[in-house]
Structures are given as structure tokens and as C-alpha cells.
Scaffold this active site. Structure first.
Site, mmCIF file in Angstrom:
data_model
loop_
_atom_site.group_PDB
_atom_site.id
_atom_site.type_symbol
_atom_site.label_atom_id
_atom_site.label_comp_id
_atom_site.label_asym_id
_atom_site.label_seq_id
_atom_site.Cartn_x
_atom_site.Cartn_y
_atom_site.Cartn_z
ATOM 1 N N ASP A 187 0.818 -1.214 0.000
ATOM 2 C CA ASP A 187 0.000 0.000 0.000
ATOM 3 C C ASP A 187 0.852 1.264 0.000
ATOM 4 O OD1 ASP A 187 -2.423 1.323 -0.062
ATOM 5 O OD2 ASP A 187 -2.681 1.341 2.114
ATOM 6 N N CYS A 207 -20.738 -12.827 -6.067
ATOM 7 C CA CYS A 207 -21.672 -11.912 -5.418
ATOM 8 C C CYS A 207 -23.121 -12.222 -5.802
ATOM 9 C CB CYS A 207 -21.352 -10.464 -5.790
ATOM 10 S SG CYS A 207 -19.928 -9.772 -4.902
ATOM 11 N N CYS A 257 -26.897 -10.535 -4.765
ATOM 12 C CA CYS A 257 -26.850 -9.860 -3.464
ATOM 13 C C CYS A 257 -26.483 -8.385 -3.618
ATOM 14 C CB CYS A 257 -25.836 -10.554 -2.563
ATOM 15 S SG CYS A 257 -25.659 -9.799 -0.927
ATOM 16 N N CYS A 267 -24.466 -4.839 0.593
ATOM 17 C CA CYS A 267 -23.513 -3.758 0.838
ATOM 18 C C CYS A 267 -24.023 -2.436 0.281
ATOM 19 C CB CYS A 267 -22.147 -4.112 0.235
ATOM 20 S SG CYS A 267 -22.156 -4.496 -1.534
ATOM 21 N N CYS A 283 -25.053 0.929 2.818
ATOM 22 C CA CYS A 283 -24.160 2.084 2.882
ATOM 23 C C CYS A 283 -24.934 3.330 3.292
ATOM 24 C CB CYS A 283 -23.482 2.310 1.534
ATOM 25 S SG CYS A 283 -22.353 3.725 1.544
ATOM 26 N N CYS A 287 -17.925 8.333 0.765
ATOM 27 C CA CYS A 287 -17.568 7.196 1.621
ATOM 28 C C CYS A 287 -17.090 7.670 2.992
ATOM 29 C CB CYS A 287 -16.484 6.370 0.935
ATOM 30 S SG CYS A 287 -15.882 4.978 1.911
ATOM 31 N N CYS A 327 -20.126 -1.881 4.968
ATOM 32 C CA CYS A 327 -20.315 -2.675 3.748
ATOM 33 C C CYS A 327 -19.659 -4.044 3.852
ATOM 34 C CB CYS A 327 -19.810 -1.921 2.514
ATOM 35 S SG CYS A 327 -18.014 -1.723 2.418
ATOM 36 N N CYS A 381 -21.798 -8.184 4.577
ATOM 37 C CA CYS A 381 -21.500 -9.139 3.503
ATOM 38 C C CYS A 381 -21.636 -10.573 4.013
ATOM 39 C CB CYS A 381 -20.083 -8.911 2.974
ATOM 40 S SG CYS A 381 -19.592 -10.093 1.692
#
Length: 373
Positions: A147, A201, A204, A207, A211, A227, A257, A261
Site C-alpha cells: 500500500d 456476489c 446480493c 452492501c 451504505c 464514503c 459494507c 456481507c
């Protein structure tokens, strides 16, 4: 496990892949995969995302776009990228916020509570590459990225078969979910690449539906400007009042989110002890945060990724969270009002603005008293 007696002349790309995965698993990585060092398959998607303005004020994401699209440029002669993942899933229920009359508390995203993942993964990846060099007994170069380099990390992980990019834009794996730290080692070694996994996914949309700020504007589409993680960690300025109520008591990041899940409901918990330590508390006292001094900030964020946000950003976030406190205890309301009134006179403009708006939401004047009709 392969031994050093296996000479490099017999070590095929396929054998190197098996050795790499064996060593990585022994070191504690939940997932490891290989992809070729070449142009990203999602370079065009990333450019379109930037052009739409979804990065907000994260100017660093707009630099080195060419490097992000072709990671081979980060290491001369790079042929392969070893992608790894470490879980930070704490397998815990959400802690209580406290009873009536108790000081209100904020929430810190799970990833930021343990030891700084940059340090942990870099050390683990360095050990992996050193062990790989010892086992192979051949010369090669590597560059570790956690990162910190211009890489499309989630896309590389997807290409390497670590998981798929879910509708919440996180990398997802069916067994370990999405609470994953990602890291990479670019290398001049020729290692057999893995294939991507399919998307699971389905239909679904939990998420997206959950939010609170509508940041997931469509499946697989995140507008960072909306966000909570971006607003509390990356955005340095004033936070629009549009999002204040929806931010709840989030003071550093947001896990919503991921919490909703289905793949995280039964995911295996993290195993890395340093990741599971509590360097930064899960539920810090909001009144202490909004008044936090430099020394207290250093102690709060010491050894943690939570230092990404400055002291004043933490205070700004706490001021917004205090505006969302609902209680009938008049003494506590008075205490909150006093703290916000002090913040409303601060030298940091985003904190001042947040405090003034929170006082208004609570129906308090700058002295901390309920406004009179």
C-alpha cells in the site's frame, strides 16, 4: 517443502509457484497467488474512475497513472508478482456504545486497531523472499509493496486468484471474506501465474443497500467522495453537512459494507497476533477525542495505521459524532455542549464548522445549553 538440494536448473516456473505458496502459507499468509508483471487488465477502469471525479481530494491517486497501469515499470526486469493476503477479521460482534449517562463513544474501523499492517506485511514479505532465495539458491531481484507504491493492488490480487472484487469494491474470498490486508512482491523470477476466480456476489446487494451515505452508487462502483472511510481518513477539509447524520459515531473509517456481507458472517478469524492486538481502541471516548492534545494523539495512534488521520481530523470527526448523540441525561448534554462550544472556537476551520453544526443538531447554544424557543 522443497529443499536447497533441488537445483535451480530443475526448478521450473511451476515448481517455483509451489515453493512460493508453501513458504507463504508457513509464514501465516491466508492467501497467496502469482500474476505476471505486465499491464493491468483494469487500467482503463481506473482511468475512467479518476475522470469521473470519484477520487475526491486524493490527489496522490491521480499521479503515476502509467505506473499503476503497468507495474512492471517498478522493477527492472520484473516478470512475476507474488500477491499475498493477511486477514484482519476479528470475528466479534459490535461493541456496545455505553449506557445512559456514560460518555458517548466513537467507532474505529477494524483494520486500524492492530499493529500497522504496513510494518507487519512488509516484514512477512521480506522473510518470504529471503526464504525463497535460500531455497532456490539462485540470484534474483525483488521489490516489496504494501500500500505504498502506485499499484492497483486489488486488481493484481484478483488476477492472482486471491479472490474477486465484490460489489462493495473490496477483494472477496469465499472462505476468508474481505477483511484482508494485501501486499505484493515484484520479482525477476519466472513463476507460473494463477488464474482469476469467478465472481460469487450473485444477486446480493446488501452492501449497496446498507451504505449510509450512498457511496456505492452502483454494483462495483464507489464514489469515494461519499464514503465514510474517505471522509474520516483521507479528506483533510470540512466535511459536508450532508453526511454528518449518516456518519453516526464513526471517527475513523467504516466497516458497514463489510459487516453486512454474507461471506464475512462465517469467515475464518485472523491468526496473526500483531494484527489482533489493540493498539488503537475500538470505541474511544468522543469527549476525550474532541479535546485531544498532541501527546494524547501520539499515544492513541502509536504503532497503528490510524495515524493516517491527523490529530485535528480525529477531533473534527469526533465533533461530528457528538452531534449524533441522543440522550436524555441533561448533565451529559451540558458536558457535550461545553466540549462542542470549545471546539467551535478552535483554530482549525473544519473542526469549528463541525462543532457549530453539531451544536445546532443537538439544539444547544455555544454555552452548551439548550436553545430557548
Amino acid at each position: 517443502m522443497f529443499g536447497t538440494q533441488l537445483s535451480s536448473s530443475r526448478m521450473t516456473p511451476s515448481n517455483r509457484a509451489r515453493l512460493t505458496k508453501s513458504l507463504a502459507t508457513a509464514l501465516g499468509f491466508e492467501r497467496v497467488g502469482i500474476t505476471q508483471a505486465g499491464p493491468s487488465e483494469r487500467g482503463a477502469y481506473y482511468k475512467a474512475w479518476l475522470e469521473a471525479g470519484y477520487a475526491g481530494t486524493q490527489e496522490y491517486l491521480k499521479r503515476n497513472v502509467g505506473l499503476r497501469s503497468d507495474p512492471s515499470q517498478l522493477l527492472s526486469g520484473a516478470r512475476s508478482i507474488i500477491c499475498v493476503a493477511v486477514s484482519y477479521n476479528r470475528a466479534e460482534t459490535a461493541p456496545e456504545t455505553g449506557g445512559e449517562g456514560e460518555h458517548p463513544r466513537g467507532r474505529v474501523a477494524s483494520y486500524a486497531r492492530g499493529r500497522d499492517y504496513h510494518v507487519v506485511l512488509r516484514r512477512m514479505l521480506t522473510e518470504l523472499m529471503e526464504r525463497l532465495r535460500a531455497e532456490l539458491n539462485e540470484a534474483f531481484e525483488w521489490r516489496i509493496c504494501v500500500d505504498t507504491a502506485p499499484l492497483l493492488e486489488r486488481d493484481l490480487a484478483r488476477q492472482a486468484g486471491l479472490g474477486w472484487i465484490g460489489k462493495n469494491t473490496c477483494l472477496l474470498d469465499r472462505q476468508v471474506g474481505s477483511y484482508l490486508f494485501l501486499g505484493e512482491a515484484l520479482t525477476t523470477l519466472d513463476i507460473e501465474p494463477d488464474s482469476p476466480v469467478t465472481d460469487h456476489c450473485g444477486t446480493c446487494t446488501r452492501c449497496i443497500d446498507a451504505c449510509p451515505t450512498g457511496a456505492l452508487i452502483a454494483p462495483y462502483q464507489l464514489d469515494a467522495r461519499r464514503c465514510i472511510s474517505y471522509l474520516t481518513i483521507e479528506h483533510r477539509g470540512e466535511i459536508s453537512e450532508e453526511f454528518h447524520a449518516a456518519m453516526g459515531n464513526c471517527v475513523y473509517g467504516c466497516d458497514i459494507c463489510q459487516q453486512v456481507c454474507p461471506y464475512n458472517q462465517h469467515a475464518r478469524p485472523a491468526r496473526q497476533p500483531e494484527i489482533l492486538t489493540e493498539h488503537t481502541p475500538a470505541m474511544p471516548d468522543l469527549l476525550e477525542l474532541v479535546r485531544m492534545r498532541s501527546g494524547e494523539y501520539r499515544r492513541l495512534t502509536d504503532g497503528s495505521a490510524s495515524r493516517r488521520a491527523t490529530r485535528n481530523m480525529w477531533r473534527r470527526n469526533a465533533a461530528i459524532a457528538l452531534g449524533n448523540v441522543r440522550c436524555a441525561d441533561e448533565a451529559l448534554r451540558h458536558t457535550i455542549g461545553v466540549a462542542l462550544s470549545e471546539a467551535a472556537e478552535d483554530d482549525y476551520p473544519p473542526l469549528r464548522a463541525a462543532a457549530v453544526k453539531s451544536l445546532a443538531r443537538l439544539g444547544l447554544d455555544r454555552g452548551g445549553f439548550r436553545k430557548k424557543d
